[in-house]
Every structure is written in C-alpha cells, then in structure tokens.
Scaffold this active site. Sequence first.
Site, PDB file in Angstrom:
ATOM      1  N   GLU A   1      13.020   2.301  13.487  1.00  0.00           N
ATOM      2  CA  GLU A   1      12.079   3.379  13.159  1.00  0.00           C
ATOM      3  C   GLU A   1      10.904   3.303  14.116  1.00  0.00           C
ATOM      4  O   GLU A   1      10.906   2.494  15.041  1.00  0.00           O
ATOM      5  CB  GLU A   1      11.616   3.233  11.704  1.00  0.00           C
ATOM      6  CG  GLU A   1      10.921   1.911  11.439  1.00  0.00           C
ATOM      7  CD  GLU A   1      10.494   1.720   9.996  1.00  0.00           C
ATOM      8  OE1 GLU A   1      10.307   2.713   9.259  1.00  0.00           O
ATOM      9  OE2 GLU A   1      10.317   0.556   9.606  1.00  0.00           O
TER      10      GLU A   1
ATOM     11  N   LYS B   1       6.358  -1.763   1.867  1.00  0.00           N
ATOM     12  CA  LYS B   1       5.195  -1.197   2.563  1.00  0.00           C
ATOM     13  C   LYS B   1       4.045  -2.207   2.455  1.00  0.00           C
ATOM     14  O   LYS B   1       3.120  -2.052   1.646  1.00  0.00           O
ATOM     15  CB  LYS B   1       4.839   0.170   1.952  1.00  0.00           C
ATOM     16  CG  LYS B   1       4.102   1.089   2.919  1.00  0.00           C
ATOM     17  CD  LYS B   1       4.135   2.518   2.439  1.00  0.00           C
ATOM     18  CE  LYS B   1       3.162   3.432   3.156  1.00  0.00           C
ATOM     19  NZ  LYS B   1       3.290   3.519   4.607  1.00  0.00           N
TER      20      LYS B   1
ATOM     21  N   TYR C   1       0.828  -1.198   0.000  1.00  0.00           N
ATOM     22  CA  TYR C   1       0.000   0.000   0.000  1.00  0.00           C
ATOM     23  C   TYR C   1       0.863   1.249   0.000  1.00  0.00           C
ATOM     24  O   TYR C   1       2.082   1.189   0.180  1.00  0.00           O
ATOM     25  CB  TYR C   1      -0.953   0.005   1.203  1.00  0.00           C
ATOM     26  CG  TYR C   1      -0.287   0.314   2.530  1.00  0.00           C
ATOM     27  CD1 TYR C   1       0.523  -0.621   3.162  1.00  0.00           C
ATOM     28  CD2 TYR C   1      -0.456   1.551   3.147  1.00  0.00           C
ATOM     29  CE1 TYR C   1       1.143  -0.326   4.372  1.00  0.00           C
ATOM     30  CE2 TYR C   1       0.167   1.843   4.359  1.00  0.00           C
ATOM     31  CZ  TYR C   1       0.959   0.898   4.961  1.00  0.00           C
ATOM     32  OH  TYR C   1       1.575   1.191   6.142  1.00  0.00           O
TER      33      TYR C   1
ATOM     34  N   ARG D   1      -7.222 -20.483  -1.978  1.00  0.00           N
ATOM     35  CA  ARG D   1      -6.307 -20.207  -0.872  1.00  0.00           C
ATOM     36  C   ARG D   1      -5.157 -21.210  -0.856  1.00  0.00           C
ATOM     37  O   ARG D   1      -5.129 -22.171  -0.095  1.00  0.00           O
ATOM     38  CB  ARG D   1      -7.041 -20.209   0.475  1.00  0.00           C
ATOM     39  CG  ARG D   1      -6.191 -19.505   1.529  1.00  0.00           C
ATOM     40  CD  ARG D   1      -6.588 -19.733   2.954  1.00  0.00           C
ATOM     41  NE  ARG D   1      -5.512 -19.307   3.841  1.00  0.00           N
ATOM     42  CZ  ARG D   1      -4.424 -20.032   4.097  1.00  0.00           C
ATOM     43  NH1 ARG D   1      -4.254 -21.220   3.549  1.00  0.00           N
ATOM     44  NH2 ARG D   1      -3.462 -19.548   4.892  1.00  0.00           N
TER      45      ARG D   1
ATOM     46  N   HIS E   1      -0.795 -21.040  -1.044  1.00  0.00           N
ATOM     47  CA  HIS E   1       0.284 -20.057  -0.922  1.00  0.00           C
ATOM     48  C   HIS E   1       0.769 -19.617  -2.290  1.00  0.00           C
ATOM     49  O   HIS E   1       0.985 -18.436  -2.545  1.00  0.00           O
ATOM     50  CB  HIS E   1       1.449 -20.622  -0.106  1.00  0.00           C
ATOM     51  CG  HIS E   1       1.179 -20.624   1.365  1.00  0.00           C
ATOM     52  ND1 HIS E   1       0.316 -21.502   1.966  1.00  0.00           N
ATOM     53  CD2 HIS E   1       1.641 -19.824   2.350  1.00  0.00           C
ATOM     54  CE1 HIS E   1       0.254 -21.243   3.257  1.00  0.00           C
ATOM     55  NE2 HIS E   1       1.050 -20.223   3.526  1.00  0.00           N
TER      56      HIS E   1
ATOM     57  N   ARG F   1       8.177   4.585  -4.865  1.00  0.00           N
ATOM     58  CA  ARG F   1       8.168   3.574  -3.793  1.00  0.00           C
ATOM     59  C   ARG F   1       7.113   2.503  -4.072  1.00  0.00           C
ATOM     60  O   ARG F   1       7.355   1.309  -3.852  1.00  0.00           O
ATOM     61  CB  ARG F   1       7.928   4.237  -2.437  1.00  0.00           C
ATOM     62  CG  ARG F   1       8.043   3.237  -1.297  1.00  0.00           C
ATOM     63  CD  ARG F   1       8.038   3.908   0.058  1.00  0.00           C
ATOM     64  NE  ARG F   1       6.778   4.574   0.325  1.00  0.00           N
ATOM     65  CZ  ARG F   1       6.559   5.366   1.377  1.00  0.00           C
ATOM     66  NH1 ARG F   1       7.530   5.600   2.247  1.00  0.00           N
ATOM     67  NH2 ARG F   1       5.375   5.928   1.565  1.00  0.00           N
TER      68      ARG F   1
HETATM   69  C1  LIG Z   1       6.908   1.742   9.345  1.00  0.00           C
HETATM   70  C2  LIG Z   1       6.863   3.104   8.755  1.00  0.00           C
HETATM   71  N1  LIG Z   1       7.985   3.826   8.701  1.00  0.00           N
HETATM   72  C3  LIG Z   1       8.006   5.073   8.192  1.00  0.00           C
HETATM   73  C4  LIG Z   1       6.848   5.665   7.702  1.00  0.00           C
HETATM   74  C5  LIG Z   1       6.908   7.067   7.134  1.00  0.00           C
HETATM   75  O1  LIG Z   1       6.892   7.014   5.738  1.00  0.00           O
HETATM   76  P1  LIG Z   1       6.354   8.270   4.889  1.00  0.00           P
HETATM   77  O2  LIG Z   1       7.146   9.436   5.327  1.00  0.00           O
HETATM   78  O3  LIG Z   1       6.631   7.887   3.485  1.00  0.00           O
HETATM   79  O4  LIG Z   1       4.919   8.415   5.207  1.00  0.00           O
HETATM   80  C6  LIG Z   1       5.652   4.944   7.720  1.00  0.00           C
HETATM   81  C7  LIG Z   1       4.430   5.545   7.183  1.00  0.00           C
HETATM   82  O5  LIG Z   1       3.375   5.019   7.282  1.00  0.00           O
HETATM   83  C8  LIG Z   1       5.665   3.628   8.252  1.00  0.00           C
HETATM   84  O6  LIG Z   1       4.537   2.895   8.290  1.00  0.00           O
END
Ligand SMILES: Cc1ncc(COP(=O)(O)O)c(C=O)c1O
Length: 283
Positions: A177, A144, A32, A100, A102, A51
């Site tokens: 993070e 993501k 996403y 369903r 894998h 991205r």
């Molecule tokens: C795990 C994680 N790190 C960093 C970010 C920040 O990313 P961005 O600045 O692209 O929103 C997000 C945003 O949702 C995130 O889910």
Amino acid sequence: MSIVYLNGKYLPVEEARVSVLDRGFTFADAIYEVIPVYGGHIFRLQEHLDRLNNCLNEILIDNPFSDECWQDIFTEVLKRNQTGSDRSLYVQVSRGVSEREHLDDSDLTPTVFVMSRPVISKDYSDGVSAITHDDIRWKYCHIKATALLPSVLLKQRARQANGAIEAILIKNGYVTEGASSNVFVVRDGVAITPEKDGSVLPGVTRDLMVELLRWKGLSCEETSITETQLKAADEIWLTSSTLGVVAVVELNGAAVADGKPGKLWHKAEELYQAFKIDPSILS
Ligand SMILES: Cc1ncc(COP(=O)(O)O)c(C=O)c1O
C-alpha cells in the site's frame, strides 16, 4: 480555539494535558482513527467504528465505549467546533498511564482523545507523483497503530525524491500500500487492489471504492500486484479518507501511461463524489 475531548472532558486544545508516562507517549502503545466529516455528516461512521473496535481487540484494550457513546462524543466535538466546512475527526486510544515497563498488569484506564479539524483540501485532480520504496514497516499493518515513524520517513523520502506525495511500498516484490493510503492499479480495464492479508490497512475508502466499482458493474479484483505490474500499469490510484481517490500520474519520475489521470479513474472519482453527496446510492 479548537475544543477537544480528553478522558471525559471537553476542553480547549491548549488546556488538554496527558501524562508523560502515558503509554502512548513512552511506547506508542496506542491506536488511532481518522474519520472524514462532509457537510456535517460523519462519513462511513460504522465502518470506522468497526475498524477502531477491531484494532482495540488486536492490541488487547477493551473498547471503553459503545458505538453510541463514540457517536455522541464525535457529535459533541463537532458541535463545539462548528461543523460548517468539511472536517476530519481524529481519535486516539492508548493503553493508559503506567510505569515505564513493557508489561503492566494493573488495571489501566485507557486514555481517550478526540479532536476535529478542517480538511485542508488540495486540488489533486491533475494527478500526483509517487515513488516506490521497500516496505520498511512491521508485519501487523492491519492495525492502525500510532507508531508511524516508518511512514513519516517514507513520506520524507518521497518528498525529497521528486516532490512526490506518497511512497508506494513493495514487500518481496509485491505492492502492499502507500505510506498513508491504499493502492489500486488498472490493467486492461480491471481495477486491482491488494488483498487485506495483514500487510495493508483495511482502508475504509479502499473498501468503499471496491463496493462502488462493483455496484457500477466495473471489474474490480482484490489480488496481488507485482512491482513489475505496478510499473507497467495503465493507471495507478491512491485512496484514503483524506485524499479520496487520486490518480498517480508520475512514478519514480516517469509518466504513468500518458501522464494524465486515466479513464477509469474519472469514473471512480465520479462515483466517489456521488456517494459523498448521497450515500443511499449504494443501498
Ligand atoms: C497505511 C495506510 N493505509 C491506508 C490508509 C487509508 O485508509 P482509509 O481509507 O481508511 O483512510 C491509511 C490512512 O491513513 C493508512 O495510513
């Protein structure tokens, strides 16, 4: 009523339907994006599209659209939802519908969903509270992925601990993070954020912040941060598309420095707001 895009159609959100056999539902086999829209302008569009494309490549889904097609869909969704206020776009692509299993070797058609909603802006100008927590996520954090259960649990832990809004994650003694944000610390006037080594999402706001700080002649390094350095930091910031850049003034219930947003944060915030109004300042 909100109008969304689903698999080639624009329709009211209540009428948007996905099969229960969609692999996004059964396997979280999906990625996403969240893209801010300020004053009707899609913020850092190319960076978000890049991205999105990288994440699709990583999970071996062919990007269903060109950048131009994505932009057309975003524009249409925004148009149909009145773009007056600040909004965000949410984009999700799953591998599609299959039995369903894998692995499914048939030629699946990705499920593509786009929605837009107003940004619920909170005033975090006095700073926020965060906790530290073991990084319980998988190893491919540069993707993501929609499989966000660890992040949901981490956010719950943060809230239960002391009404904190974020969990700052620690892996083998190093900061990675936040559960949904990137982290900066300030030490001796230098802003530091962990490198993009797969253990963090390459945040669009993080990258912008690095660019803005350096453009302004402020010191910014992309290097590792230990948990000890985090706890002794002069300043801690979180960055994300929905937060912008916010100062963490309380960590695990203890004040960060004097418990107020720091000097460098004020400059970072000023730069970020200036860029929001006029992105050409960087060109
Ligand atoms: C795990 C994680 N790190 C960093 C970010 C920040 O990313 P961005 O600045 O692209 O929103 C997000 C945003 O949702 C995130 O889910």
